[in-house]
Enzyme design. Structure first.
Site, PDB file in Angstrom:
ATOM      1  CB  THR A   1      -3.877  -6.325  -5.835  1.00  0.00           C
ATOM      2  OG1 THR A   1      -2.883  -5.398  -6.544  1.00  0.00           O
ATOM      3  CG2 THR A   1      -5.089  -5.919  -6.835  1.00  0.00           C
TER       4      THR A   1
ATOM      5  CG  ASP B   1       5.582  -2.183  -9.535  1.00  0.00           C
ATOM      6  OD1 ASP B   1       6.154  -1.380  -8.818  1.00  0.00           O
ATOM      7  OD2 ASP B   1       4.348  -2.519  -9.949  1.00  0.00           O
TER       8      ASP B   1
ATOM      9  CG  ASN C   1       3.053  -6.192 -10.712  1.00  0.00           C
ATOM     10  OD1 ASN C   1       2.980  -5.388 -11.356  1.00  0.00           O
ATOM     11  ND2 ASN C   1       2.482  -6.293  -9.021  1.00  0.00           N
TER      12      ASN C   1
ATOM     13  CG  ASP D   1       0.928  -5.424  -5.475  1.00  0.00           C
ATOM     14  OD1 ASP D   1      -0.656  -6.336  -4.981  1.00  0.00           O
ATOM     15  OD2 ASP D   1       0.441  -4.412  -5.737  1.00  0.00           O
TER      16      ASP D   1
ATOM     17  CE  LYS E   1      -1.456  -5.550  -9.239  1.00  0.00           C
ATOM     18  NZ  LYS E   1      -1.809  -4.504  -8.524  1.00  0.00           N
TER      19      LYS E   1
END
Ligand code: ADE
Length: 314
Positions: free
Chosen positions: A197, A177, A164, A159, A161
């Site tokens: 996401t 994260d 993070n 994830d 992004k």
């Protein structure tokens, strides 16, 4: 709202006990070894707070996870995965948030993490609209170097992004994260329920429920695009419409997008995960070294990447 301050609750509960009971049964830390400060971020099951160690005065970010809420939503396993992933990554890389200690009380799990004082890369991109090519190059290189390390340890993030990607005191990047992280035991994994996401999710996850290291490379392509263009590569009016665009590789570059960056993005946003630049096994001609060798990174000195001053954010 009590959801907004689990660790304040934890802290005052800790205060009502004696230090000897909370502090050092088996020599471990407890919540009352820290003074909790501002809230840095909030997730569905956790709150991250700034905290100062009472004795050393060292500052940390403490992620406080609500055990009851996790249990009620069947997410205790996720918390365990996050911890195990961070433990597996160890103290090993400047571009990854380090887990210093964990402890728990009756209500909460506590993860004591590196504090990244300059917040999320996302808020910088939002504030500035987009980043300069030089800045984007620097942060893309730091992501690549951290991925090289992480993937070498058998961990995929899944994830990645800008929310993070945190910035430390020196505006160097730290990936955080790992709640969606995965420890690889084989090369390709079948994801059960997990989808990242929408704007950064790789097509193989949407089409075949597969993830591998290469899904992080797709996200890197999306992030590089976003830093330079100031908008998402793939964005529809709903999550579903975004997924359609991802699956159709439906995106375009704005005029004036740096040519070498464009070439790199085009080599990362490739539908076949094995054909993305850097997706090969170590030693393979398309391993991560091939990604580091892309002309966009020609001016990057990988040996001093984490010690030179960060370019001014612009
Ligand atoms: N927000 C979430 N995690 C953080 C951390 N480790 N440092 C600063 N802000 C954060």
């Amino acid at each position: 709202d009590p959801r907004h301050s689990p660790s304040r609750g934890a802290q005052s509960r800790a205060h009502s006990r004696t230090r000897s009971r909370t502090n050092s049964v088996n020599g471990r830390f407890g919540a009352d070894d820290f003074n909790f400060g501002d809230i840095l971020g909030e997730g569905s099951y956790s709150t991250v707070m700034q905290a100062t160690h009472r004795v050393t005065k060292h500052k940390y970010a403490i992620k406080v996870l609500d055990k009851g809420h996790l249990a009620r939503n069947n997410k205790l396993q996720t918390a365990l995965i996050e911890k195990n992933t961070l433990v597996r990554l160890g103290a090993g890389h400047p571009g990854i948030v380090k887990l210093h200690w964990t402890f728990q009380d009756e209500y909460s799990l506590f993860f004591v993490l590196d504090l990244a004082r300059n917040g999320e890369l996302q808020s910088r991109i939002s504030k500035m609209g987009s980043l300069s090519v030089e800045c984007s190059r620097y942060y893309a290189a730091q992501i690549v170097d951290a991925l090289d390390y992480m993937h070498g340890k058998g961990v995929i993030h899944r994830d990645l992004k800008p929310e993070n990607l945190l910035l430390d005191d020196n505006f160097r990047l730290k990936i955080t994260d790992f709640g969606t992280g995965k420890i690889l035991d084989s090369d390709v994994q079948t994801a059960k329920t997990f989808v990242g996401t929408a704007q950064y999710v790789a097509p193989e996850l949407l089409e075949n429920n597969e993830t591998s290291r290469s899904s992080d490379l797709w996200a890197l392509g999306c992030i590089l695009y976003q830093m330079i263009a100031g908008r998402f590569a793939f964005h529809g009016l709903s999550e579903y419409l975004t997924w359609q665009k991802v699956k159709a590789l439906d995106y375009t570059f704005p005029d004036g997008f740096d040519e070498q960056a464009k070439d790199l993005v085009q080599k990362l946003l490739v539908k076949s995960p094995t054909e993305r630049l850097g997706a090969g096994e170590p030693g393979n001609p398309n391993d991560i070294m091939a990604l580091k060798a892309h002309p966009f990174f020609a001016s990057i000195d990988w040996a001093t990447l984490w010690t030179i001053a960060a370019p001014t954010l612009e």
